[in-house]
Design an enzyme around this catalytic site. Structure first.
Site, short mmCIF file in Angstrom:
data_model
loop_
_atom_site.label_atom_id
_atom_site.label_comp_id
_atom_site.label_asym_id
_atom_site.label_seq_id
_atom_site.Cartn_x
_atom_site.Cartn_y
_atom_site.Cartn_z
N LYS A 27 33.52 26.70 42.11
CA LYS A 27 33.26 28.15 41.94
C LYS A 27 33.73 28.66 40.69
CE LYS A 27 34.78 32.23 44.75
NZ LYS A 27 35.71 32.56 45.79
N SER B 196 33.39 35.46 49.18
CA SER B 196 32.91 35.37 47.82
C SER B 196 32.46 34.00 47.31
CB SER B 196 33.83 35.94 47.05
OG SER B 196 35.20 35.16 46.82
N SER C 241 37.11 34.27 52.00
CA SER C 241 35.90 33.86 51.07
C SER C 241 35.43 32.44 50.96
CB SER C 241 36.32 34.44 49.63
OG SER C 241 36.60 35.71 49.61
#
Length: 500
Positions: A76, A150, A174
């Site tokens: 990420k 996210s 997330s």
């Protein structure tokens, strides 16, 4: 033999035995990314130098002992990867290469993993959708819908078979939200197990893995936690030392070869499991098919030999308000942090990594500015959720949870909404959409308990359905064991067109 779509356990085993080179595995995955990602948008940056890094891995003297030998992983884009800019889904962050890996990335690489790319996320990881200035992450199951967030790109990359394992983080769901939206596994570890991101949202956020299979998830978690006994915990719901020789240095930084002890006598894996098809406070709806999936998961585990009881109480209304206030307050701090001087590198945060004129300026999305304004108002009124969080942590979570070992709830409350356009919408539409979409994950960040998302069924819309397993602190082995039993009864299904 095709290696894309194979499990991390299979890939690492083959690379350790010399059946395939890490270079060949990485090249094949990069080819799959090149073919599939233009549709999905999971990656902000694909690292072509991963091929050279994989080639160098073949020269490591400890190759035969590496638990993730040659496994392609995605990271990420709010965690440092040495030599890469960390953009955190924003145009307001600086294009400056990071000097070193975040500790979680360093541990994956020490274990033999190869970082093939950095995945997209919404700006600063503030919401449960996947659109940002760097692109829109689309759900591999339906490209018109969001992949969740996210850790949007990380989940989509795993679901689409572009990588077997990805790294993300979870401040209010997330990891679990996009995992459920995309039909993969993800675990938010409990507090203190895995090194946190530098901007850890005042202790709400934890780094963790996403994977297509539970053994891969457990293996990745063991490396991230520097705890080799977690790698096989999925087999019986408890820590167990791995049978093959492994370099302890892979997990703990000690230059010694570990010899396994005698295997312990097997114990029965029999837990008391509560299931809550509708745990939300009154007034918040839950999709009936998601409620049915929770009941189905509970029945599967009852058949597997566990004691299963229904949990009929709903989460307290005050907790929902506190969770919302904590989310908005952290959003304000994340945005304002872009304008503060840096406090040091290599920690996984966004503070100080800013472009000229950042900190609420025009480089930020309208959504981020709006959420930050709401958070500043709440903080000015001392309504930042801190009191509710302290109450939930101290005793209320334990009281509400009851005497169960593990709780099953839905992850989402409705199917994923449309993929694009959210970043240019205002406060009301984004806040309401997030609350309706994924209100069941945040409470477990508020108390720091581990939680795991498990794909379990398919919705009538064709989208995957995930359930959430929650345990008190230290319960990660039990969660992994139950997830493995659910996976055995409900095998992974790939999105259409993403299986070969």
């Amino acid at each position: 033999m095709s290696w894309a779509g194979r499990s991390a356990v299979e890939i690492a085993s083959a690379v350790r035995r010399g059946e395939v080179s890490a270079e060949a595995v990485v090249e094949e995955h990069l080819d799959v990314i090149a073919r599939r990602d233009p549709q999905v948008g999971a990656f902000r940056r694909v690292r072509k130098q991963a091929v050279e890094e994989a080639r160098a891995l073949g020269g490591r003297r400890d190759l035969a002992d590496l638990p993730l030998a040659g496994v392609p992983v995605a990271v990420k884009d709010n965690l440092e990867v040495a030599g890469e800019a960390m953009r955190a889904g924003s145009a307001a962050t600086a294009v400056v290469p990071e000097p070193r890996d975040h500790e979680t990335v360093a541990r994956l690489r020490a274990a033999g993993a190869v970082v093939v790319g950095l995945t997209n996320l919404p700006e600063l990881g503030l919401v449960g959708f996947g659109d940002s200035v760097h692109g829109t992450v689309r759900n591999p199951w339906n490209l018109s819908r969001t992949a969740g967030g996210s850790s949007s790109g990380s989940a989509a990359a795993v679901a689409a078979g572009m990588v077997p394992i990805a790294l993300g983080n979870d401040g209010m769901g997330s990891l679990r939200i996009p995992a459920a939206a995309c039909g993969v596994f993800a675990v938010k570890p409990g507090a203190g197990l895995v090194p946190r991101p530098g901007d850890d949202w005042d202790g709400l956020s934890e780094n963790g893995p996403l994977a297509a299979h539970v053994p891969d998830l457990a293996l990745a978690l063991s490396v991230l936690a520097a705890d080799p006994a977690l790698a096989e915990s999925w087999r019986a719901g408890r820590r167990r030392e791995p049978a093959p020789r492994m370099l302890r240095s892979v997990w703990a930084g000690e230059d010694e070869v570990w010899e396994p002890p005698a295997p312990p006598a097997e114990e029965e894996f029999d837990l008391r499991i509560a299931y809550a098809p509708q745990p939300l406070p009154a007034g918040l709806p839950m999709d009936r098919e998601f409620r049915a999936a929770v009941r189905g998961a509970a029945e599967t585990l009852r058949v597997a030999g566990h004691t299963v009881v229904e949990h009929e109480r709903r989460l307290p209304f005050w907790l929902g308000l506190s969770t919302m206030a904590a989310w908005l307050s952290r959003a304000a701090e994340a945005v304002d942090g872009l304008s503060r001087p840096t406090t040091g590198g290599g920690t996984g945060g966004t503070t100080g990594n800013r472009a000229e004129g950042a900190g609420g300026g025009p480089e930020l999305d309208r959504r981020s500015r709006a959420l930050a304004r709401g958070g500043r108002v709440l903080k000015a009124l001392s309504l930042d959720g801190a009191r509710g969080r302290a109450r939930w942590q101290a005793y209320a979570a334990d009281q509400w949870f009851g005497d169960a070992d593990v709780l099953i709830t839905p992850v989402l409350a409705t199917v994923p909404p449309t993929a694009g356009g959210w970043r240019e919408r205002g406060f009301a539409r984004n806040a309401l959409a997030n609350m309706r979409f994924a209100p069941a994950t945040g409470p477990w960040n508020m108390c720091g308990w581990p939680a795991l998302a498990v794909p379990i069924a398919t919705h009538s819309t064709g989208m995957p359905i995930g359930v959430q397993l929650v345990a008190p602190p230290g319960g990660e082995p039990q969660l992994l064991g139950l997830a493995a039993q659910l996976e055995a009864a409900h095998p992974l299904v790939r999105p259409p067109g993403m299986s070969t």
